[in-house]
Design a protein around this motif. Structure first.
Motif, PDB file in Angstrom:
ATOM      1  N   GLY A   1     -13.320 -50.252  -3.250  1.00  0.00           N
ATOM      2  CA  GLY A   1     -12.648 -49.162  -3.198  1.00  0.00           C
ATOM      3  C   GLY A   1     -12.011 -48.937  -1.704  1.00  0.00           C
ATOM      4  N   VAL A   2     -13.254 -49.432  -0.300  1.00  0.00           N
ATOM      5  CA  VAL A   2     -12.336 -49.277   0.949  1.00  0.00           C
ATOM      6  C   VAL A   2     -11.425 -50.666   0.783  1.00  0.00           C
ATOM      7  CG1 VAL A   2     -13.172 -49.112   2.891  1.00  0.00           C
ATOM      8  CG2 VAL A   2     -14.213 -48.744   0.763  1.00  0.00           C
TER       9      VAL A   2
ATOM     10  N   ARG B   1      -6.852 -46.733   2.461  1.00  0.00           N
ATOM     11  CA  ARG B   1      -7.131 -46.669   0.607  1.00  0.00           C
ATOM     12  C   ARG B   1      -8.466 -45.001   0.934  1.00  0.00           C
ATOM     13  NH1 ARG B   1      -7.167 -50.488  -3.695  1.00  0.00           N
ATOM     14  NH2 ARG B   1      -6.456 -52.064  -2.666  1.00  0.00           N
ATOM     15  N   TRP B   2      -8.905 -45.006   1.684  1.00  0.00           N
ATOM     16  CA  TRP B   2      -9.829 -44.062   1.992  1.00  0.00           C
ATOM     17  C   TRP B   2      -8.267 -43.045   2.419  1.00  0.00           C
ATOM     18  CZ3 TRP B   2      -9.538 -41.183   7.094  1.00  0.00           C
ATOM     19  CH2 TRP B   2     -10.431 -39.745   7.022  1.00  0.00           C
ATOM     20  N   ARG B   3      -7.976 -43.237   3.804  1.00  0.00           N
ATOM     21  CA  ARG B   3      -6.389 -42.322   3.338  1.00  0.00           C
ATOM     22  C   ARG B   3      -6.176 -41.560   2.105  1.00  0.00           C
ATOM     23  NH1 ARG B   3      -4.844 -44.796   7.947  1.00  0.00           N
ATOM     24  NH2 ARG B   3      -5.183 -44.616   9.904  1.00  0.00           N
ATOM     25  N   GLY B   4      -5.578 -42.865   1.480  1.00  0.00           N
ATOM     26  CA  GLY B   4      -4.872 -42.571   0.441  1.00  0.00           C
ATOM     27  C   GLY B   4      -5.416 -41.593  -0.500  1.00  0.00           C
ATOM     28  N   ARG B   5      -6.775 -41.705  -0.428  1.00  0.00           N
ATOM     29  CA  ARG B   5      -7.814 -41.205  -1.973  1.00  0.00           C
ATOM     30  C   ARG B   5      -7.996 -39.509  -0.987  1.00  0.00           C
ATOM     31  NH1 ARG B   5     -11.099 -45.762  -1.721  1.00  0.00           N
ATOM     32  NH2 ARG B   5     -13.099 -43.771  -0.752  1.00  0.00           N
ATOM     33  N   LEU B   6      -8.389 -39.768  -0.037  1.00  0.00           N
ATOM     34  CA  LEU B   6      -8.487 -37.990   0.584  1.00  0.00           C
ATOM     35  C   LEU B   6      -7.271 -37.417   0.141  1.00  0.00           C
ATOM     36  CD1 LEU B   6     -10.046 -36.319   1.306  1.00  0.00           C
ATOM     37  CD2 LEU B   6      -9.645 -36.994   3.970  1.00  0.00           C
TER      38      LEU B   6
ATOM     39  N   GLU C   1     -19.006 -49.183 -10.578  1.00  0.00           N
ATOM     40  CA  GLU C   1     -18.227 -48.607  -9.842  1.00  0.00           C
ATOM     41  C   GLU C   1     -17.977 -49.704  -8.482  1.00  0.00           C
ATOM     42  OE1 GLU C   1     -16.105 -45.132  -6.818  1.00  0.00           O
ATOM     43  OE2 GLU C   1     -17.187 -44.712  -8.162  1.00  0.00           O
TER      44      GLU C   1
ATOM     45  N   SER D   1     -18.335 -43.153   2.849  1.00  0.00           N
ATOM     46  CA  SER D   1     -17.951 -43.740   1.624  1.00  0.00           C
ATOM     47  C   SER D   1     -19.508 -43.096   0.439  1.00  0.00           C
ATOM     48  CB  SER D   1     -17.225 -44.678   0.505  1.00  0.00           C
ATOM     49  OG  SER D   1     -16.564 -45.773   1.901  1.00  0.00           O
TER      50      SER D   1
ATOM     51  N   ARG E   1      -4.995 -37.969  -1.471  1.00  0.00           N
ATOM     52  CA  ARG E   1      -4.436 -37.179  -3.333  1.00  0.00           C
ATOM     53  C   ARG E   1      -5.321 -36.030  -3.755  1.00  0.00           C
ATOM     54  NH1 ARG E   1      -4.017 -42.630  -3.919  1.00  0.00           N
ATOM     55  NH2 ARG E   1      -6.118 -43.383  -4.447  1.00  0.00           N
ATOM     56  N   ALA E   2      -6.682 -36.239  -3.458  1.00  0.00           N
ATOM     57  CA  ALA E   2      -7.612 -35.323  -3.489  1.00  0.00           C
ATOM     58  C   ALA E   2      -7.780 -34.194  -3.114  1.00  0.00           C
ATOM     59  CB  ALA E   2      -8.826 -36.216  -2.661  1.00  0.00           C
TER      60      ALA E   2
END
Length: 317
Positions: free
Chosen positions: A247-248, A44-49, A242, A235, A51-52
Motif C-alpha cells: 500500500g505504501v 501513494r500515501w498522498r494519493g490515498r489521503l 491486506e 500507515s 481521496r479520503a
C-alpha cells in the motif's frame, strides 16, 4: 540556518512534549500533501489521503493561500478538544493581522474567511468542522501508531538527557546540529529565534519530513516540531489479507524487497517477479534512490541488496 538563542534560564525550561499533539500533527500531515519531494515513499500515501479527505475539510486550504499558514493555527493541546479550544481562543487582533498577512497578493478571500476576520462564530464553526473532518481522514486511522512512535521518541530523548545531558539530547535530534555558547543551530533556512526566558517545547512529528517547524508566539514557550520516526508515513494496520507494505510502495516494489533475502541479480529478481529485466531494474533504481537497497557491480553482473532502513518498515517480512 535556524539559530535558537538560549538564556541560562531557558536551559531550565526545555521540555519534551509528553504526548503527541493532534492539531500540530494534523497540520504536518496536511503540509506533506503539498510537499514536492519523496514521491516514492509518500506518493501513494498522498494519493490515498487526497481521496479520503471529505469536502468538509476543504476550508482548511482557504487558510493557507500560496502555502503560507497564519500563525494562529500554531497551537498545542494534548487532545483534539484542547487544540480546538486553543484555536478558538486566539486573540482577535492576531487572527485579523495573520489573515491579512497570508492573503497579501493572494486575491480575494472567501466569504467565510472574511467572517473569520470579523470574528464571527459561524466562521469559527467552519474551522472546527474542517479540522474534525481532516483529522478523521488523516490521523484517526493511525493515531495509535503515532502514540507508540511518540513514546519511543520520548524514551530515547529521556535516556540521552539522563546519560549524557541536555546538550547531547538537543544535538541528537537531527544530523548536523550544533550547540555552543547558548546558540543552537539547525541547518536550513536562515532564521533567528530568541527564547528570552520563555523556554522551549520539543515536539516530534511523524508526518512532516522537511525542516523544523517553529511556533514562536508572544508570551508563550517556543515550540519546535522536528521530523522523527523512520522516515516513512505512518500507515494504518493492515486488515486481514491486506499488504500494508504494498500500500505504501506498490505491490511490485514490495515483492522485490521481500525477494532480497540475500543479494540477487537483476535477472534473478525479474524471474522471481515475473517481469522484464528493464522493469526490475527500474523498480530497483527507485528503491535505491529512496535508500532501501544498494546496487553493486561484479564483472558483468549487478547485485541488489536491502539496506538497514528496510528494518524500519512497519510490516512483517
Amino acid at each position: 540556518m535556524l539559530r535558537v538563542h538560549f538564556t541560562a534560564e531557558d536551559f531550565t525550561r526545555v521540555r519534551f512534549a509528553p504526548r503527541p499533539s493532534p492539531v500540530p500533527e494534523l497540520h504536518a500531515a496536511l503540509m506533506m500533501l503539498g510537499a514536492p519531494h519523496e514521491g516514492l515513499l509518500f506518493g501513494r500515501w498522498r494519493g490515498r489521503l487526497l481521496r479520503a479527505l471529505p469536502a468538509a475539510a476543504g476550508p482548511l486550504a482557504d487558510l493557507v493561500p500560496g502555502g503560507v499558514a497564519p500563525a494562529f493555527l500554531d497551537v498545542l493541546g494534548e487532545t483534539r478538544e484542547e487544540g480546538y479550544a486553543l484555536l478558538r481562543s486566539a486573540r482577535p487582533e492576531l487572527v485579523r493581522s495573520e489573515l491579512e498577512r497570508v492573503y497579501v497578493g493572494a486575491g480575494a478571500a472567501p466569504a467565510w474567511v472574511r467572517g473569520l476576520h470579523d470574528g464571527r462564530a459561524d466562521a469559527w464553526r467552519v474551522v472546527e468542522r474542517a479540522q474534525r473532518a481532516a483529522y478523521e481522514a488523516a490521523l484517526a486511522p493511525v493515531w495509535g501508531l503515532v502514540q507508540d512512535l511518540h513514546r519511543a521518541e520520548f524514551t530515547r530523548h529521556a535516556t540521552t538527557v539522563a546519560g549524557q545531558g541536555l546538550g547531547a539530547a538537543l544535538t541528537a535530534l537531527a544530523p548536523g546540529l550544533r550547540l555552543r555558547d547558548g546558540l543552537w543551530e539547525w541547518p536550513g533556512a536562515p532564521r533567528d529565534v530568541h527564547l528570552a526566558g520563555r523556554g522551549l517545547v520539543l515536539l516530534p512529528t511523524f508526518h512532516w519530513r522537511g525542516g523544523p517547524l517553529v511556533q514562536d508566539l508572544p508570551e508563550r514557550p517556543v515550540v519546535l516540531a522536528y521530523p522523527a520516526g523512520g522516515g516513512l508515513p505512518p500507515s494504518a494496520p493492515a486488515a486481514p489479507g491486506e499488504d500494508a507494505l504494498a500500500g505504501v510502495l506498490g505491490r511490485t516494489r514490495a515483492e522485490l524487497l521481500r525477494a532480497l533475502t540475500e543479494p540477487r541479480t537483476t535477472t534473478e529478481l525479474a524471474r522471481r517477479l515475473g517481469v522484464s529485466n528493464a522493469t526490475a531494474s527500474a523498480h530497483a533504481r527507485a528503491l535505491r534512490a529512496a535508500g532501501l537497497l544498494t546496487t553493486t557491480r561484479t564483472g558483468r553482473s549487478v547485485h541488489h541488496a536491502t539496506t538497514p532502513l528496510t528494518t524500519l518498515l512497519p510490516v512483517p517480512w
